[in-house]
Write a protein that holds these residues in place. Structure first.
Motif, PDB file in Angstrom:
ATOM      1  N   GLU A 100     -19.776  28.970  24.565  1.00 27.13           N
ATOM      2  CA  GLU A 100     -18.631  28.632  25.428  1.00 27.13           C
ATOM      3  C   GLU A 100     -17.791  27.503  24.841  1.00 27.13           C
ATOM      4  O   GLU A 100     -16.580  27.434  25.082  1.00 27.13           O
ATOM      5  N   ARG A 144     -13.827  27.689  24.357  1.00 30.28           N
ATOM      6  CA  ARG A 144     -12.991  26.664  24.989  1.00 30.28           C
ATOM      7  C   ARG A 144     -12.034  26.025  23.986  1.00 30.28           C
ATOM      8  O   ARG A 144     -10.890  25.706  24.314  1.00 30.28           O
ATOM      9  N   ASP A 198     -13.745  34.135  32.748  1.00 31.84           N
ATOM     10  CA  ASP A 198     -14.915  33.596  32.046  1.00 31.84           C
ATOM     11  C   ASP A 198     -15.846  32.904  33.041  1.00 31.84           C
ATOM     12  O   ASP A 198     -15.401  32.223  33.961  1.00 31.84           O
ATOM     13  N   LYS A 199     -17.144  33.090  32.854  1.00 32.08           N
ATOM     14  CA  LYS A 199     -18.141  32.512  33.783  1.00 32.08           C
ATOM     15  C   LYS A 199     -18.266  30.998  33.629  1.00 32.08           C
ATOM     16  O   LYS A 199     -18.755  30.311  34.527  1.00 32.08           O
ATOM     17  N   SER A 200     -17.822  30.456  32.484  1.00 26.32           N
ATOM     18  CA  SER A 200     -17.979  29.018  32.217  1.00 26.32           C
ATOM     19  C   SER A 200     -16.881  28.205  32.906  1.00 26.32           C
ATOM     20  O   SER A 200     -15.692  28.423  32.673  1.00 26.32           O
ATOM     21  N   TYR A 208     -16.208  25.176  32.273  1.00 28.81           N
ATOM     22  CA  TYR A 208     -15.593  24.422  31.174  1.00 28.81           C
ATOM     23  C   TYR A 208     -14.360  25.177  30.661  1.00 28.81           C
ATOM     24  O   TYR A 208     -13.304  24.585  30.419  1.00 28.81           O
TER      25      TYR A 208
END
Length: 270
Positions: A174, A178, A214-216, A218
């Motif tokens: 991730e 990012r 996105d699951k993150s 961040y």
């Protein structure tokens, strides 16, 4: 035995002397932003160069720091990284670059990112390839500085950079994903704006679209901030993208990104 994650102090005054000494000797990483800001980078540099018998590099770099118009953590960080790169060239010293790239100290690894960003012998493909391991660094400081170190190179070759970074959006890490959005934010933080993206934010969609759910968190924050940046110059574009995503991707992740993306627009309504 599992290493226990050290908790950082809440203020600079609370940092124990032995911890600050270890930080300034480069023996441990900073645990939080308070510690990161408290490190004496000049002293850290001196200790590094003494340890590896390169004290002749010290004074020219200290002179560069003294000549800075503004002395902040980030400008000093950049000056040291740039100075070490220049010294490595002048002395044909590739070993120092390997030392700082793999160092225990997060701030020293931050310096290493500028030896990539400032290397004019590297093209944008090579710079991004070399910076990617830093984008996956376990330390927040290194991850933030590494995109700053190559941002001007990205802005100069925007189309090619976006094409490369769009390939990072499905990376398993991730932090790497990012980087793709954070490094291309139209306004960004602590850095120059990318005018082309402020006026034509649609150029960044090849990076943003794959991460719209996105699951993150961040990444959700970064994508939301990217679009919020764009909303300050192209609000209609951002509104239309958010409407499109709302229909295409009715997930809680997309909803969070949309809320973050529209916050400046919503604020101006009230």
């Amino acid at each position: 035995m599992t290493e226990v994650k050290r908790k950082g102090s809440r203020s600079a005054k609370e940092i124990p002397k032995e911890i600050l000494d270890q930080l300034n000797r480069g023996e441990i990483e900073t645990a939080n932003l308070v510690e990161w800001l408290a490190v004496d980078q000049r002293l850290l540099l001196e200790n590094l160069l003494k340890q590896f018998d390169r004290t002749q590099y010290l004074q020219p770099i200290l002179n560069d720091i003294e000549n800075l118009k503004k002395k902040t953590v980030n400008t000093i960080n950049e000056a040291i990284g740039t100075g070490l790169f220049e010294q490595s060239l002048k002395n044909n010293d590739t070993e120092i670059l390997a030392i700082i790239t793999n160092h225990t100290s997060d701030l020293i690894r931050c310096w290493a990112t500028y030896t990539i960003g400032k290397n004019q012998a590297l093209n944008i493909t090579q710079k991004l390839e070399k910076i990617q391991p830093f984008s996956a660094d376990k330390h927040f400081g290194v991850r933030e500085i590494c995109w700053l170190a190559v941002r001007s190179s990205i802005a100069k070759e925007l189309a090619k950079s976006i094409a490369i970074l769009s390939g990072w959006t499905n990376h398993k890490d991730e932090n790497v994903r990012r980087f793709a959005s954070e490094a291309t934010r139209p306004r960004g933080v602590w850095c120059e704006h990318i005018e082309e993206l402020k006026q034509n934010p649609e150029l960044g969609l090849v990076i943003l679209e794959p991460m719209k759910s996105d699951k993150s968190k961040y990444i959700q924050d970064s994508v939301g901030n990217w679009l919020n940046d764009a909303s300050k110059t192209q609000p209609e574009f951002v509104k239309s993208i958010c409407e499109k995503w709302k229909d295409e991707s009715p997930t809680k992740e997309t909803a969070y990104i949309i809320k973050k993306a529209l916050r400046t627009i919503e604020k101006l309504k009230n």
